[in-house]
Design a protein around this motif. Sequence first.
Motif, PDB file in Angstrom:
ATOM      1  N   ASN A 160      37.754  32.296  14.477  1.00 17.84           N
ATOM      2  CA  ASN A 160      38.577  33.346  12.491  1.00 17.84           C
ATOM      3  C   ASN A 160      37.577  35.305  13.051  1.00 17.84           C
ATOM      4  N   LYS A 161      37.595  35.510  13.831  1.00 14.68           N
ATOM      5  CA  LYS A 161      36.767  36.574  14.581  1.00 14.68           C
ATOM      6  C   LYS A 161      38.335  37.329  15.274  1.00 14.68           C
ATOM      7  N   ILE A 162      37.951  38.342  15.059  1.00 14.83           N
ATOM      8  CA  ILE A 162      38.884  39.232  16.581  1.00 14.83           C
ATOM      9  C   ILE A 162      37.715  40.131  17.093  1.00 14.83           C
ATOM     10  N   ALA A 163      38.039  40.202  18.522  1.00 17.51           N
ATOM     11  CA  ALA A 163      36.889  41.107  19.322  1.00 17.51           C
ATOM     12  C   ALA A 163      37.143  41.548  19.812  1.00 17.51           C
ATOM     13  N   TYR A 164      36.910  42.736  19.750  1.00 17.14           N
ATOM     14  CA  TYR A 164      36.906  44.108  20.767  1.00 17.14           C
ATOM     15  C   TYR A 164      35.965  44.073  22.380  1.00 17.14           C
ATOM     16  N   TYR A 165      37.171  44.550  23.394  1.00 14.64           N
ATOM     17  CA  TYR A 165      36.083  44.704  24.724  1.00 14.64           C
ATOM     18  C   TYR A 165      36.488  45.343  25.693  1.00 14.64           C
ATOM     19  N   ASN A 166      35.720  45.822  26.380  1.00 12.14           N
ATOM     20  CA  ASN A 166      35.830  46.900  27.336  1.00 12.14           C
ATOM     21  C   ASN A 166      35.331  46.002  28.769  1.00 12.14           C
ATOM     22  N   ILE A 167      36.247  45.853  29.687  1.00 13.51           N
ATOM     23  CA  ILE A 167      35.398  45.698  30.397  1.00 13.51           C
ATOM     24  C   ILE A 167      35.752  46.264  31.928  1.00 13.51           C
ATOM     25  N   THR A 168      35.542  46.769  32.110  1.00 15.10           N
ATOM     26  CA  THR A 168      35.912  46.747  34.050  1.00 15.10           C
ATOM     27  C   THR A 168      35.461  45.892  34.557  1.00 15.10           C
ATOM     28  N   ILE A 169      36.207  45.975  35.476  1.00 11.90           N
ATOM     29  CA  ILE A 169      36.676  44.682  36.935  1.00 11.90           C
ATOM     30  C   ILE A 169      37.012  45.657  38.377  1.00 11.90           C
ATOM     31  N   GLU A 170      36.186  45.470  39.918  1.00 14.25           N
ATOM     32  CA  GLU A 170      36.844  46.166  40.390  1.00 14.25           C
ATOM     33  C   GLU A 170      37.284  45.220  41.505  1.00 14.25           C
ATOM     34  N   GLU A 171      38.446  44.807  42.069  1.00 12.52           N
ATOM     35  CA  GLU A 171      39.088  43.945  43.591  1.00 12.52           C
ATOM     36  C   GLU A 171      38.469  44.078  44.817  1.00 12.52           C
ATOM     37  N   PHE A 172      38.363  42.703  44.915  1.00 16.20           N
ATOM     38  CA  PHE A 172      37.703  42.409  46.551  1.00 16.20           C
ATOM     39  C   PHE A 172      38.991  41.916  47.137  1.00 16.20           C
ATOM     40  N   GLU A 173      38.521  41.754  48.787  1.00 18.78           N
ATOM     41  CA  GLU A 173      39.536  40.931  49.259  1.00 18.78           C
ATOM     42  C   GLU A 173      38.848  39.767  49.977  1.00 18.78           C
ATOM     43  N   ILE A 174      38.554  38.738  50.126  1.00 17.37           N
ATOM     44  CA  ILE A 174      37.576  37.785  50.293  1.00 17.37           C
ATOM     45  C   ILE A 174      38.767  36.516  51.145  1.00 17.37           C
ATOM     46  N   THR A 175      37.557  35.962  52.182  1.00 16.64           N
ATOM     47  CA  THR A 175      37.747  35.468  53.143  1.00 16.64           C
ATOM     48  C   THR A 175      38.217  33.782  52.194  1.00 16.64           C
ATOM     49  N   SER A 176      38.970  32.526  52.883  1.00 17.47           N
ATOM     50  CA  SER A 176      39.655  31.720  51.977  1.00 17.47           C
ATOM     51  C   SER A 176      38.219  30.784  52.298  1.00 17.47           C
ATOM     52  N   ARG A 177      37.111  31.513  53.052  1.00 17.73           N
ATOM     53  CA  ARG A 177      35.702  30.256  52.964  1.00 17.73           C
ATOM     54  C   ARG A 177      35.147  31.526  51.732  1.00 17.73           C
ATOM     55  N   GLU A 178      34.597  32.555  51.386  1.00 18.86           N
ATOM     56  CA  GLU A 178      34.339  33.431  50.274  1.00 18.86           C
ATOM     57  C   GLU A 178      34.912  32.435  49.102  1.00 18.86           C
ATOM     58  N   GLU A 179      36.284  32.324  48.748  1.00 20.51           N
ATOM     59  CA  GLU A 179      37.184  31.783  47.586  1.00 20.51           C
ATOM     60  C   GLU A 179      36.628  30.601  47.979  1.00 20.51           C
ATOM     61  N   ILE A 180      36.345  29.507  48.075  1.00 17.48           N
ATOM     62  CA  ILE A 180      35.957  28.333  48.151  1.00 17.48           C
ATOM     63  C   ILE A 180      34.335  28.360  47.564  1.00 17.48           C
ATOM     64  N   MET A 181      33.537  29.092  48.352  1.00 21.63           N
ATOM     65  CA  MET A 181      32.341  29.262  47.776  1.00 21.63           C
ATOM     66  C   MET A 181      31.931  29.559  46.392  1.00 21.63           C
ATOM     67  N   PHE A 182      33.073  30.826  45.889  1.00 22.46           N
ATOM     68  CA  PHE A 182      32.697  31.678  44.404  1.00 22.46           C
ATOM     69  C   PHE A 182      33.248  30.549  43.794  1.00 22.46           C
ATOM     70  N   LYS A 183      34.573  30.020  44.007  1.00 26.73           N
ATOM     71  CA  LYS A 183      34.806  28.499  42.994  1.00 26.73           C
ATOM     72  C   LYS A 183      33.473  27.871  42.938  1.00 26.73           C
ATOM     73  N   ILE A 184      33.361  27.527  43.539  1.00 30.87           N
ATOM     74  CA  ILE A 184      32.013  26.112  43.501  1.00 30.87           C
ATOM     75  C   ILE A 184      30.132  26.880  43.365  1.00 30.87           C
ATOM     76  N   LYS A 185      30.780  27.982  43.216  1.00 32.64           N
ATOM     77  CA  LYS A 185      30.137  28.823  42.195  1.00 32.64           C
ATOM     78  C   LYS A 185      30.536  28.777  41.168  1.00 32.64           C
TER      79      LYS A 185
END
Length: 164
Positions: A128-153
Amino acid sequence: MKSTGRRLTLSNDITSLVPPKSIAQGDYRLTTIFEDDRENFAWKIVDIKQLGPAVVAGANRPVNWALMSVRPESFFDAVEFGVWSANRQPFDNSLIGTYNQEWGAGNPYSLRVDHVATNHLSLFYPVNKIAYYNITIEEFEITSREEIMFKIKETSQSLNKIGE
């Protein structure tokens, strides 16, 4: 992990008390704010801020919120989400950062600078509230192994399904 040089700023206002791609129970709501299901890409959160102050107006703002990498649809139902939000959310590995206005003028932000989100970002905030946000994100290329590791984390010690 290699930066692509691409940066995005997410600064949309959640404009509805019942936004799409969200789940709510009790006092809290979890709403999707960013999705990228491409394989071998991930996003590092560079900065989080409350959008405003000139934009912030009305009784519903500012609102405390948390940036998460868990998907609303990963919960079986609203009851499961309610238990998670009341008991486990502050300790969940999908927690990336927070904005808390009670922390005062010093620094109301907290950010896990080493967190890398593989597919999804969501905002956790009072129902019942509405949030304002300003988020900066940076894109990275990752290997399949890194992707698995990040998902597990992101999902370790979680009872929710991996990748959702």
